[in-house]
Design an enzyme around this catalytic site. Structure first.
Site, PDB file in Angstrom:
ATOM      1  N   CYS A   2       0.809  -1.227   0.000  1.00  0.00           N
ATOM      2  CA  CYS A   2       0.000   0.000   0.000  1.00  0.00           C
ATOM      3  C   CYS A   2       0.839   1.273   0.000  1.00  0.00           C
ATOM      4  O   CYS A   2       0.310   2.359  -0.240  1.00  0.00           O
ATOM      5  CB  CYS A   2      -0.952   0.007   1.201  1.00  0.00           C
ATOM      6  SG  CYS A   2      -2.184  -1.299   1.139  1.00  0.00           S
ATOM      7  N   HIS A  59      -9.374   2.982  -2.512  1.00  0.00           N
ATOM      8  CA  HIS A  59      -7.983   2.684  -2.168  1.00  0.00           C
ATOM      9  C   HIS A  59      -7.384   1.736  -3.212  1.00  0.00           C
ATOM     10  O   HIS A  59      -7.307   0.532  -2.994  1.00  0.00           O
ATOM     11  CB  HIS A  59      -7.969   2.052  -0.769  1.00  0.00           C
ATOM     12  CG  HIS A  59      -6.631   1.636  -0.250  1.00  0.00           C
ATOM     13  ND1 HIS A  59      -5.430   2.074  -0.778  1.00  0.00           N
ATOM     14  CD2 HIS A  59      -6.300   0.803   0.783  1.00  0.00           C
ATOM     15  CE1 HIS A  59      -4.437   1.533  -0.096  1.00  0.00           C
ATOM     16  NE2 HIS A  59      -4.936   0.755   0.846  1.00  0.00           N
TER      17      HIS A  59
END
Length: 375
Positions: free
Chosen positions: A89, A329
């Site tokens: 991430c 996301h």
């Protein structure tokens, strides 16, 4: 000779919900139009320097160096190389960080950096068969080896909320804030439309705590993370141009003051930004109160709230136009999206002078970057 690295021409795609607006688009399809838009802005600003490299973060793409594929598709020429970064991430932010180090060193003058993710078209992957057994499909690689905790991110978010006493009600209230702020914001200046998609798909106006309270826990019967107070699985790309302050003289720009990457407890990956931010502020001599705007990837409300609690952050400065809970996301792109979001807020008239971007990373890592508006 050391140079001061700056960020210019920040652009991103709309963020699509997986399986919807960008359902058939690959990482190449998403990243190439943004690379073209950023390079067009750079050339339009009068910067004629050769593009030294394209650096993109990506987690779940097909391999084969998506950055290079996107650079070629963008029409940048066979002479422009590309390299792909995987820090899960934090990949998009790490890509920009690596570009900044190279520009600061004087080795390069202009690098296009960011991230891209297509959850919709990510290939299925299988472990090789063992002793004649059928291959087993896996949805993610291990974040930590055997003998270390390796929880799913949602389970880890529930565990974090439990040990830190972050209630479901507080998480839902934060999620409502994210949707409300994002619904009121105008992101059009930073977005490169892709086909018929010109706005973020996930944002919901009129979200209320009462609506969120009806949602069931997503990762276990006694958990507090739900589809409403967690991010969505998403597709998207974001890119900035990293160049020298001298080449960008007179242009709207963000000066990179410092970066930091740290490891943390794999059992609670959501706390990864805490040591990274502390390390970064210690290196640069700033305090949390000095920050004008803070962009932290809102993977889960419990993560952002735990980081804020540990550092004593002013929550009103965190994602003041909403974040990943509302917008989405796209894993490998999210760190770069944070920088695009910082630029949009800091470079407007009267915008804050100092901004911070930070990501929590599966397996227990954190990454952070501090930027300053160039006067």
């Amino acid at each position: 000779m050391n140079q001061v690295p700056v960020l210019i021409a920040p652009r991103r795609t709309p963020i699509g919900n997986a399986g919807h607006g960008f359902a058939d688009l690959t990482t190449t399809d998403l990243a190439a139009p943004v690379l073209r838009a950023v390079l067009s802005s750079v050339r339009g600003a009068g910067i004629a320097a050769e593009v030294d490299d394209v650096v993109l973060g990506n987690c779940l793409g097909p391999g084969g160096d998506p950055a290079r594929l996107a650079a070629l598709r963008a029409g940048m020429g066979a002479h422009v190389p590309g390299v792909t970064v995987d820090r899960q991430c934090g990949s998009g932010l790490d890509a920009v960080m690596q570009a900044a180090v190279r520009v600061r060193s004087g080795a390069d003058e202009l690098i296009l950096a960011g991230g891209v993710e297509s959850a919709s078209t990510a290939p299925w992957r299988f472990w090789p068969p063992v002793a004649g057994a059928d291959p087993v499909r896996y949805t993610r690689a291990p974040f930590a080896p055997e003998g270390f905790p390796d929880p799913e991110m949602g389970v880890a978010a529930d565990d974090l909320a439990r040990v830190r006493g972050i209630t479901r009600q507080r998480q839902d209230a934060y999620a409502v804030r994210s949707h409300t702020l994002a619904a009121a914001a105008d992101f059009s200046s930073e977005i490169v439309p892709i086909g018929a998609v010109h706005r973020d798909e996930r944002v919901r106006a009129g979200m209320t705590e009462a609506r969120l309270a009806r949602l069931r826990p997503s990762f276990g019967g006694d958990g507090t993370a739900t589809a409403g107070n967690s991010c969505g699985i998403s597709d998207g790309a974001a890119v900035v141009a990293v160049t020298t302050e001298s080449l960008a003289a007179g242009l709207p720009a963000l000066r990179i003051l410092g970066t930091a990457v740290t490891g943390s407890d794999p059992a609670f990956p959501g706390l990864g930004p805490v040591p990274a931010i502390r390390k970064l502020l210690r290196r640069t001599g700033f305090d949390p109160d000095d920050l004008g705007v803070i962009e932290i990837t809102e993977a889960f409300a419990s993560v952002v709230l735990a980081v804020s609690d540990d550092l004593g952050l002013d929550e009103s400065k965190i994602c003041p136009q909403g974040g990943a809970i509302a917008i989405g996301h796209p894993w490998g792109a999210s760190g770069a999206i944070l920088l695009v979001r910082l630029a949009s807020q800091m470079l407007r008239e009267g915008g804050p002078a100092l901004g911070l971007a930070a990501c929590a990373i599966g397996g227990g890592q954190g990454i952070a970057m501090l930027v300053e508006r160039v006067s």
